[in-house]
Scaffold this active site. Structure first.
Site, mmCIF file in Angstrom:
data_model
loop_
_atom_site.group_PDB
_atom_site.id
_atom_site.type_symbol
_atom_site.label_atom_id
_atom_site.label_comp_id
_atom_site.label_asym_id
_atom_site.label_seq_id
_atom_site.Cartn_x
_atom_site.Cartn_y
_atom_site.Cartn_z
ATOM 1 N N GLU A 98 0.821 -1.331 -0.168
ATOM 2 C CA GLU A 98 -0.560 0.409 0.159
ATOM 3 C C GLU A 98 0.424 1.088 -0.233
ATOM 4 O OE1 GLU A 98 -3.534 -1.851 3.047
ATOM 5 O OE2 GLU A 98 -2.447 -0.061 3.457
ATOM 6 N N CYS A 111 2.698 8.320 1.711
ATOM 7 C CA CYS A 111 3.615 7.478 2.598
ATOM 8 C C CYS A 111 3.656 5.890 2.205
ATOM 9 C CB CYS A 111 2.471 7.569 3.614
ATOM 10 S SG CYS A 111 2.707 6.651 4.570
ATOM 11 N N CYS A 118 5.363 -6.963 8.079
ATOM 12 C CA CYS A 118 5.739 -6.817 8.855
ATOM 13 C C CYS A 118 5.837 -8.132 9.654
ATOM 14 C CB CYS A 118 5.326 -5.197 9.530
ATOM 15 S SG CYS A 118 6.260 -4.902 10.744
ATOM 16 N N CYS A 122 3.708 -5.178 16.281
ATOM 17 C CA CYS A 122 2.383 -4.148 17.090
ATOM 18 C C CYS A 122 0.872 -3.792 17.577
ATOM 19 C CB CYS A 122 3.252 -2.821 16.783
ATOM 20 S SG CYS A 122 4.728 -2.324 16.478
ATOM 21 N N CYS A 125 -1.508 -1.503 15.569
ATOM 22 C CA CYS A 125 -1.176 -1.871 13.853
ATOM 23 C C CYS A 125 -2.161 -2.663 12.959
ATOM 24 C CB CYS A 125 0.192 -1.555 13.690
ATOM 25 S SG CYS A 125 0.387 -1.695 12.405
ATOM 26 N N GLY A 177 5.443 -2.281 7.045
ATOM 27 C CA GLY A 177 6.583 -2.778 6.971
ATOM 28 C C GLY A 177 7.585 -1.850 8.203
ATOM 29 N N GLU A 178 9.458 -3.155 8.536
ATOM 30 C CA GLU A 178 9.724 -1.390 9.915
ATOM 31 C C GLU A 178 11.417 -1.511 8.732
ATOM 32 O OE1 GLU A 178 10.460 -0.236 12.759
ATOM 33 O OE2 GLU A 178 12.494 0.117 11.983
ATOM 34 N N SER A 209 10.424 6.559 10.078
ATOM 35 C CA SER A 209 9.676 5.833 11.037
ATOM 36 C C SER A 209 10.456 4.525 11.629
ATOM 37 C CB SER A 209 8.259 6.345 10.864
ATOM 38 O OG SER A 209 7.663 5.964 12.208
ATOM 39 N N SER A 231 8.318 5.635 16.361
ATOM 40 C CA SER A 231 7.040 5.126 16.427
ATOM 41 C C SER A 231 6.501 4.938 17.967
ATOM 42 C CB SER A 231 6.834 3.971 16.137
ATOM 43 O OG SER A 231 5.719 3.429 16.291
ATOM 44 N N PHE A 232 6.598 5.893 18.884
ATOM 45 C CA PHE A 232 6.993 5.793 20.253
ATOM 46 C C PHE A 232 5.909 5.028 21.375
ATOM 47 C CE2 PHE A 232 8.225 7.394 24.998
ATOM 48 C CZ PHE A 232 9.722 7.533 24.532
ATOM 49 N N ASN A 308 -6.699 4.507 15.032
ATOM 50 C CA ASN A 308 -7.864 4.652 14.372
ATOM 51 C C ASN A 308 -7.757 3.240 14.419
ATOM 52 O OD1 ASN A 308 -8.930 4.325 11.443
ATOM 53 N ND2 ASN A 308 -7.566 5.036 10.540
ATOM 54 N N CYS A 351 -2.951 1.465 7.832
ATOM 55 C CA CYS A 351 -2.646 0.676 7.002
ATOM 56 C C CYS A 351 -2.604 -0.331 7.534
ATOM 57 C CB CYS A 351 -0.895 1.067 7.530
ATOM 58 S SG CYS A 351 0.282 -0.095 7.206
HETATM 59 S S1 SF4 Z 1 3.588 -0.013 13.124
HETATM 60 FE FE1 SF4 Z 1 5.376 -0.480 12.060
HETATM 61 S S2 SF4 Z 1 6.548 -1.693 12.318
HETATM 62 FE FE2 SF4 Z 1 4.376 -2.113 14.104
HETATM 63 S S3 SF4 Z 1 3.601 -3.815 13.678
HETATM 64 FE FE3 SF4 Z 1 2.997 -2.051 12.541
HETATM 65 S S4 SF4 Z 1 4.485 -1.618 10.187
HETATM 66 FE FE4 SF4 Z 1 5.158 -3.182 11.691
#
Ligand code: SF4
Length: 368
Positions: A98, A111, A118, A122, A125, A177-178, A209, A231-232, A308, A351
Site C-alpha cells: 500500500e 507515505c 511486517c 505492534c 497496528c 513494514g519496519e 519512521s 513510533s514511541f 484509527n 495501514c
Molecule cells: S507499526 Fe510499523 S513496525 Fe509496528 S507492526 Fe505496524 S508496520 Fe510493523
C-alpha cells in the site's frame, strides 16, 4: 532466443553502467548514456525508449531489445472525500503493498511501504497482524514514487515549471513494514530519490519512521541524512512492551540514549515522536508529564495520532478532552504537539487494511 529484459526503473547509476557496458565502446560513452537515461527516467518520467530523442536510433533499438521501463502496477485506487488517495500496488511477483498520498494545502505527502507485511506485531497496528512476506528492493521503493508521479501527472507539472509546487513534496516511510529491518535497500532507494539530478526530493523532506531498531538508528543520520521519527506510543516499558513488543529487545532507556547521539540532531532537524492516543492505555496526564521528562534534551516534536480502529482490534480512540489535555501539557513544556487529523477514514486508511481485504477477496474467488 528469448532475452530476459531488465527493468531500469529504480536502478542507480553504477548498476546502469554495468548493464550498459556490453553495448558501449568505452567508459565515456557509458557515462553519457547513463546520464541521458537518468534524465529521461527520473526527471521526465519517460516510459518509452523510442521517445528518448537525444539517443541515436541504433542505441534506442538496443535499449528496446534488452531493457524495460516498468513501474509497479496500480491494482486498486481509493479516493477519500478529503482528497487522500490510497493505492494498492502489485509487485512483479504478485505481492501487494500500500502507498498513500495525502494532499495538504501547501504540500503533499506520500507515505510509502518498506516491506510486504511486517515482522513486528505492534498491537495497535493492522499491518502487524499480517506477518512478513518479504523486504522490498531498492527499485521497488523508488517505483512507488514513479507510479504516483505518473498517476498525479506530476512529470508534466515538473516539465512545465521547475519552480511550481509539486504534488509530492514530502515522503514518509510510515507505510507497511519496519524500514530499519531493510536498511540497505531503503538506503539504495532513498539515494536515488534524493539525487538532485533526478527525482530530487531533499533529505529534509523525507522522514523515516522506526519502532526503535536501536543499532541502525545512527546509520540513518550518518548514511542517509533524512529526518527521523520514532513510533514511541508509551512512557513506561510495561505499556510499550505491549504496544511495541520490540521494546523488550531495546527498551525506552536504550532507545532514548541512541536518539541523544543521533547525528545532525538540532532544532531545525528535530526528531518526531509519534504517539498514538489509545483510550485508557497511554493517554493520562501522568503519561504526558512522563513523556516530557523522558525526551528532555532531545530536540523534538510530538505527533499525537488518535487511534484509527480496525476490525478485530480491542483498542478505542482516546476522547477529545483527553487528547487535548495531553497536548496542552506537552505544549506548555515547550514542544510542538500537533494532533494529526485523521485522513481517509472513509477508504480503509488503517495501514494494511486494503491489502488484507484484497487478499480475502482473491481467496474467496478461488473458493467459488
Ligand atoms: S507499526 Fe510499523 S513496525 Fe509496528 S507492526 Fe505496524 S508496520 Fe510493523
Amino acid at each position: 532466443m528469448n532475452i530476459q529484459k531488465i527493468n531500469l526503473v529504480g536502478l542507480d547509476k553504477e548498476t546502469m553502467s554495468k548493464l550498459l557496458q556490453p553495448f558501449c565502446e568505452n567508459g565515456q560513452v557509458i557515462k553519457m548514456r547513463v546520464s541521458q537515461l537518468w534524465d529521461w527516467i527520473y526527471t521526465k518520467g519517460e516510459t518509452d525508449f523510442n521517445k528518448m530523442t537525444n539517443i541515436s536510433k541504433n542505441f534506442r533499438n538496443i535499449l528496446v531489445n534488452n531493457f524495460l521501463l516498468n513501474r509497479l502496477k496500480i491494482r486498486k485506487k481509493l479516493i477519500s472525500e478529503d482528497g487522500t488517495k490510497k493505492y494498492l500496488l502489485a509487485l512483479d511477483d504478485g505481492n501487494l503493498i500500500e502507498t498513500v498520498f495525502i494532499p495538504e494545502k501547501d504540500r503533499g505527502t506520500l507515505c510509502i511501504s518498506s516491506q510486504v507485511g511486517c515482522t513486528l506485531n505492534c498491537s495497535f497496528c493492522f499491518t502487524g497482524t499480517q506477518g512478513l512476506v518479504r523486504n522490498l528492493s531498492g527499485p521497488e521503493i523508488v517505483q512507488q514514487i514513479m507510479i504516483l508521479r505518473d498517476d498525479l501527472q506530476e512529470w508534466e507539472k515538473i516539465r512545465e515549471s521547475k519552480n511550481k509546487r509539486r504534488s509530492i513534496s514530502n515522503i514518509v516511510l510510515m507505510g507497511m513494514g519496519e524500514p530499519l529491518y531493510n536498511f540497505d535497500e531503503i538506503k539504495k532507494g532513498l539515494m536515488i530519490i534524493m539525487d538532485e539530478t533526478g527525482i530530487s526530493i531533499s533529505r529534509k523532506k523525507i522522514t523515516l519512521s522506526t519502532s526503535g531498531v536501536v543499532p541502525k538508528i545512527g546509520l540513518v543520520g550518518k548514511e542517509i541524512g533524512c529526518l527521523l521519527a520514532i513510533s514511541f506510543h508509551a512512557t513506561t516499558d510495561e505499556v510499550r512492551n505491549q504496544l511495541v513488543p520490540l521494546n523488550k529487545k531495546w527498551n525506552i532507556d536504550c532507545l532514548l540514549n541512541a536518539l541523544r547521539s543521533y547525528p545532525g540532531l538540532s532544532n531545525s532537524e528535530r526528531i518526531t515522536f509519534e504517539y498514538v492516543m489509545i483510550d485508557n492505555v497511554n493517554d493520562t496526564e501522568e503519561d504526558a508529564r512522563r513523556l516530557v521528562k523522558l525526551i528532555s534534551g532531545i530536540p523534538s516534536k510530538i505527533n499525537l495520532i488518535p487511534f484509527n480502529p480496525w476490525p478485530g482490534s480491542h483498542y478505542k480512540t482516546s476522547g477529545f478532552d483527553r487528547i487535548n489535555s495531553f497536548a496542552e501539557i506537552i505544549k506548555s513544556a515547550g514542544y510542538s504537539s500537533p494532533v494529526r487529523t485523521p485522513r481517509g477514514k472513509d477508504i480503509l486508511a488503517a495501514c494494511g487494511q486494503l491489502r488484507s481485504d484484497s487478499k480475502k477477496i482473491k481467496k474467496s474467488q478461488r473458493n467459488v
